[in-house]
Design a protein around this motif. Structure first.
Motif, PDB file in Angstrom:
ATOM      1  N   ALA B  87       1.231  -0.900  -5.454  1.00 27.28           N
ATOM      2  CA  ALA B  87       2.582  -1.206  -4.964  1.00 27.28           C
ATOM      3  C   ALA B  87       2.643  -1.226  -3.436  1.00 27.28           C
ATOM      4  CB  ALA B  87       3.583  -0.215  -5.532  1.00 27.28           C
ATOM      5  N   ASP B  88       2.092  -0.210  -2.806  1.00 30.25           N
ATOM      6  CA  ASP B  88       2.153  -0.155  -1.335  1.00 30.25           C
ATOM      7  C   ASP B  88       1.367  -1.298  -0.702  1.00 30.25           C
ATOM      8  OD1 ASP B  88       2.172   3.498  -0.994  1.00 30.25           O
ATOM      9  OD2 ASP B  88       3.766   2.027  -1.312  1.00 30.25           O
ATOM     10  N   LEU B  89       0.165  -1.545  -1.219  1.00 32.25           N
ATOM     11  CA  LEU B  89      -0.659  -2.631  -0.671  1.00 32.25           C
ATOM     12  C   LEU B  89       0.021  -3.981  -0.855  1.00 32.25           C
ATOM     13  CD1 LEU B  89      -4.482  -2.184  -1.443  1.00 32.25           C
ATOM     14  CD2 LEU B  89      -3.414  -2.716   0.741  1.00 32.25           C
ATOM     15  N   SER B  90       0.709  -4.119  -2.021  1.00 31.81           N
ATOM     16  CA  SER B  90       1.400  -5.376  -2.290  1.00 31.81           C
ATOM     17  C   SER B  90       2.527  -5.589  -1.279  1.00 31.81           C
ATOM     18  CB  SER B  90       1.962  -5.358  -3.717  1.00 31.81           C
ATOM     19  OG  SER B  90       2.702  -6.523  -3.968  1.00 31.81           O
ATOM     20  N   ARG B  91       3.287  -4.512  -1.059  1.00 29.00           N
ATOM     21  CA  ARG B  91       4.385  -4.583  -0.080  1.00 29.00           C
ATOM     22  C   ARG B  91       3.843  -4.920   1.306  1.00 29.00           C
ATOM     23  NH1 ARG B  91       7.643  -1.032  -3.008  1.00 29.00           N
ATOM     24  NH2 ARG B  91       6.090   0.603  -2.665  1.00 29.00           N
ATOM     25  N   LEU B  92       2.742  -4.293   1.674  1.00 24.86           N
ATOM     26  CA  LEU B  92       2.111  -4.538   2.978  1.00 24.86           C
ATOM     27  C   LEU B  92       1.746  -6.010   3.127  1.00 24.86           C
ATOM     28  CD1 LEU B  92       0.625  -3.253   5.575  1.00 24.86           C
ATOM     29  CD2 LEU B  92      -1.431  -3.421   4.192  1.00 24.86           C
ATOM     30  N   HIS B  93       1.114  -6.575   2.085  1.00 29.06           N
ATOM     31  CA  HIS B  93       0.682  -7.970   2.149  1.00 29.06           C
ATOM     32  C   HIS B  93       1.873  -8.919   2.194  1.00 29.06           C
ATOM     33  CE1 HIS B  93      -3.268  -6.352   1.337  1.00 29.06           C
ATOM     34  NE2 HIS B  93      -3.785  -7.533   1.552  1.00 29.06           N
ATOM     35  N   PHE B  94       2.980  -8.519   1.569  1.00 29.95           N
ATOM     36  CA  PHE B  94       4.170  -9.367   1.568  1.00 29.95           C
ATOM     37  C   PHE B  94       4.933  -9.254   2.888  1.00 29.95           C
ATOM     38  CE2 PHE B  94       7.550 -11.893   0.520  1.00 29.95           C
ATOM     39  CZ  PHE B  94       8.692 -11.310  -0.017  1.00 29.95           C
ATOM     40  N   VAL B 138      -5.258  -7.382 -11.582  1.00 29.55           N
ATOM     41  CA  VAL B 138      -5.242  -6.941 -10.182  1.00 29.55           C
ATOM     42  C   VAL B 138      -4.395  -7.903  -9.345  1.00 29.55           C
ATOM     43  CG1 VAL B 138      -6.635  -6.524  -8.111  1.00 29.55           C
ATOM     44  CG2 VAL B 138      -7.510  -5.827 -10.339  1.00 29.55           C
ATOM     45  N   VAL B 139      -4.597  -9.210  -9.579  1.00 29.14           N
ATOM     46  CA  VAL B 139      -3.825 -10.229  -8.845  1.00 29.14           C
ATOM     47  C   VAL B 139      -2.324 -10.051  -9.131  1.00 29.14           C
ATOM     48  CG1 VAL B 139      -3.325 -12.719  -8.716  1.00 29.14           C
ATOM     49  CG2 VAL B 139      -5.687 -11.919  -8.682  1.00 29.14           C
ATOM     50  N   ASP B 140      -1.977  -9.804 -10.394  1.00 31.73           N
ATOM     51  CA  ASP B 140      -0.568  -9.577 -10.754  1.00 31.73           C
ATOM     52  C   ASP B 140      -0.019  -8.355 -10.041  1.00 31.73           C
ATOM     53  OD1 ASP B 140      -0.693 -10.646 -14.253  1.00 31.73           O
ATOM     54  OD2 ASP B 140      -0.322 -11.728 -12.377  1.00 31.73           O
ATOM     55  N   ALA B 141      -0.810  -7.278 -10.019  1.00 37.75           N
ATOM     56  CA  ALA B 141      -0.371  -6.044  -9.370  1.00 37.75           C
ATOM     57  C   ALA B 141      -0.164  -6.269  -7.873  1.00 37.75           C
ATOM     58  CB  ALA B 141      -1.383  -4.929  -9.602  1.00 37.75           C
ATOM     59  N   MET B 142      -1.071  -7.012  -7.246  1.00 38.09           N
ATOM     60  CA  MET B 142      -0.957  -7.284  -5.810  1.00 38.09           C
ATOM     61  C   MET B 142       0.222  -8.204  -5.509  1.00 38.09           C
ATOM     62  SD  MET B 142      -2.810  -5.671  -3.755  1.00 38.09           S
ATOM     63  CE  MET B 142      -2.710  -6.707  -2.279  1.00 38.09           C
ATOM     64  N   SER B 143       0.647  -9.008  -6.486  1.00 37.99           N
ATOM     65  CA  SER B 143       1.782  -9.926  -6.286  1.00 37.99           C
ATOM     66  C   SER B 143       3.090  -9.283  -6.692  1.00 37.99           C
ATOM     67  CB  SER B 143       1.595 -11.205  -7.130  1.00 37.99           C
ATOM     68  OG  SER B 143       0.284 -11.691  -7.065  1.00 37.99           O
ATOM     69  N   SER B 144       3.049  -8.069  -7.267  1.00 38.88           N
ATOM     70  CA  SER B 144       4.232  -7.498  -7.931  1.00 38.88           C
ATOM     71  C   SER B 144       5.365  -7.149  -6.974  1.00 38.88           C
ATOM     72  CB  SER B 144       3.842  -6.259  -8.745  1.00 38.88           C
ATOM     73  OG  SER B 144       3.404  -5.239  -7.867  1.00 38.88           O
ATOM     74  N   GLN B 145       5.091  -6.877  -5.705  1.00 36.89           N
ATOM     75  CA  GLN B 145       6.157  -6.491  -4.783  1.00 36.89           C
ATOM     76  C   GLN B 145       6.697  -7.659  -3.960  1.00 36.89           C
ATOM     77  OE1 GLN B 145       7.532  -3.426  -4.895  1.00 36.89           O
ATOM     78  NE2 GLN B 145       6.126  -3.166  -6.618  1.00 36.89           N
ATOM     79  N   TYR B 146       6.291  -8.865  -4.335  1.00 41.83           N
ATOM     80  CA  TYR B 146       6.759 -10.046  -3.620  1.00 41.83           C
ATOM     81  C   TYR B 146       8.112 -10.466  -4.186  1.00 41.83           C
ATOM     82  CZ  TYR B 146       2.408 -11.143  -1.108  1.00 41.83           C
ATOM     83  OH  TYR B 146       1.327 -11.122  -0.260  1.00 41.83           O
ATOM     84  N   ARG B 147       9.183  -9.863  -3.681  1.00 41.29           N
ATOM     85  CA  ARG B 147      10.511 -10.228  -4.164  1.00 41.29           C
ATOM     86  C   ARG B 147      11.433 -10.436  -2.996  1.00 41.29           C
ATOM     87  NH1 ARG B 147      11.074  -4.827  -6.985  1.00 41.29           N
ATOM     88  NH2 ARG B 147       9.097  -4.616  -8.041  1.00 41.29           N
TER      89      ARG B 147
END
Lengths: 143, 147
Positions: B87-94, B138-147
């Motif tokens: 979650a945190d890494l996803s938010r960071l990337h977004f 993994v790709v889904d998890a990394m994309s999960s915070q893109y909202r």
């Protein structure tokens, strides 16, 4: 992302290396695609055996690779040379073109598996572009 | 939440154990930048990425690849909890890095191809299928915070 002169040379040279194993690579790639991307099985429901060891799968994979090899030899006019195959896929087989990308991934994976030393990032780039252009030519008649 | 069988868990771990993060990490990142050159947009600070030779020699590219592959270790050890783990890494990337999540798919494909080149026929079609399920999660998890 059209093919440069360099791309065409790279693809032709790599294909010359791959050619002796092309039937095997094609069969392997199709088998892996059907196993790793089960949604693609929907196009082959009329086959009795969709496993990687299936004779039907291996034969069809070889057929596909032969057609790709032919496209390599006609790399300067993919749209023209694939016109009949495009009509087949558009009107008879009606394969969603998104699946061409999935097959391309598995073809690339197998080519890398069989020829790891030759499948450098540079070769990967040109082959990826070629398969993308091939998919575009194959989708030409869709709409 | 993605469900995993015992076979899937052990297959993913078995593949992961055989991967040399240092060797494969540097190779994977160079491959992504070479095959999908638009991904260079995120690496303005990496110096010379103008030629294939430069990319292959670039130390920052190699180091980044190793770092990303190490982060995949978290997924292998948290297969039941990937969305929360990333979650945190996803938010960071977004929010901060502003990375197109389609890039995660390109990276996933390159990882799979690099593993296949290394393992060759030791990566059976069934193992490839299980790895594909894992890396897609993994790709889904990394994309999960893109909202």
């Amino acid at each position: 992302m059209s093919l440069s002169g360099k791309d065409k040379t790279v693809v032709k040279n790599f294909w010359a290396k791959v050619a002796p194993k092309s039937a095997e690579i094609g069969g392997e790639a199709l088998g892996r695609m059907l196993t790793a991307y089960p949604q693609t099985k929907t196009y082959f429901a009329h086959w009795s055996d969709l496993s990687p060891s299936s004779a039907q799968v291996k034969k069809h994979g070889a057929t596909i690779m032969a057609a790709i090899g032919d496209a390599v030899s006609k790399i300067d006019d993919l749209t023209g040379s694939l016109s009949a195959l495009s009509e087949l896929h558009a009107f008879k087989l009606r394969v969603d073109p998104a699946n061409f990308r999935i097959l391309a991934h598995n073809l690339i994976l197998c080519m890398g598996m069989f020829f790891p030393a030759d499948f450098t990032p540079e070769v990967h780039l040109s082959v990826d572009k070629f398969l993308q252009n091939l998919a575009l030519a194959l989708s030409e008649k869709y709409r | 939440m993605v469900k995993w069988t015992e076979l899937e868990r052990s297959t993913v771990k078995a593949i992961w154990e055989k991967i040399d993060i240092d060797e494969i990490g540097s190779q994977i990142w160079a491959r992504v930048l070479i095959v999908y050159p638009w991904t260079e947009r995120y690496f303005g600070s990496f110096g010379d990425l103008f030629t294939i030779t430069a990319i292959l020699k670039n130390d920052k590219v190699a180091a980044h690849g190793r770092m990303v592959l190490k982060a995949l270790d978290k997924a292998v050890n948290n297969m039941d909890n990937m969305k929360r783990t990333y979650a945190d890494l996803s938010r960071l990337h977004f929010q901060k890095l502003e990375v197109d999540p389609d890039s995660f798919r390109l990276l996933a494909d390159c990882i799979t191809i690099t593993i296949a080149c290394k393992f060759k026929s030791a990566l059976s079609p069934q193992s490839q299928a299980i790895w594909q399920k894992f890396i897609s999660a993994v790709v889904d998890a990394m994309s999960s915070q893109y909202r």
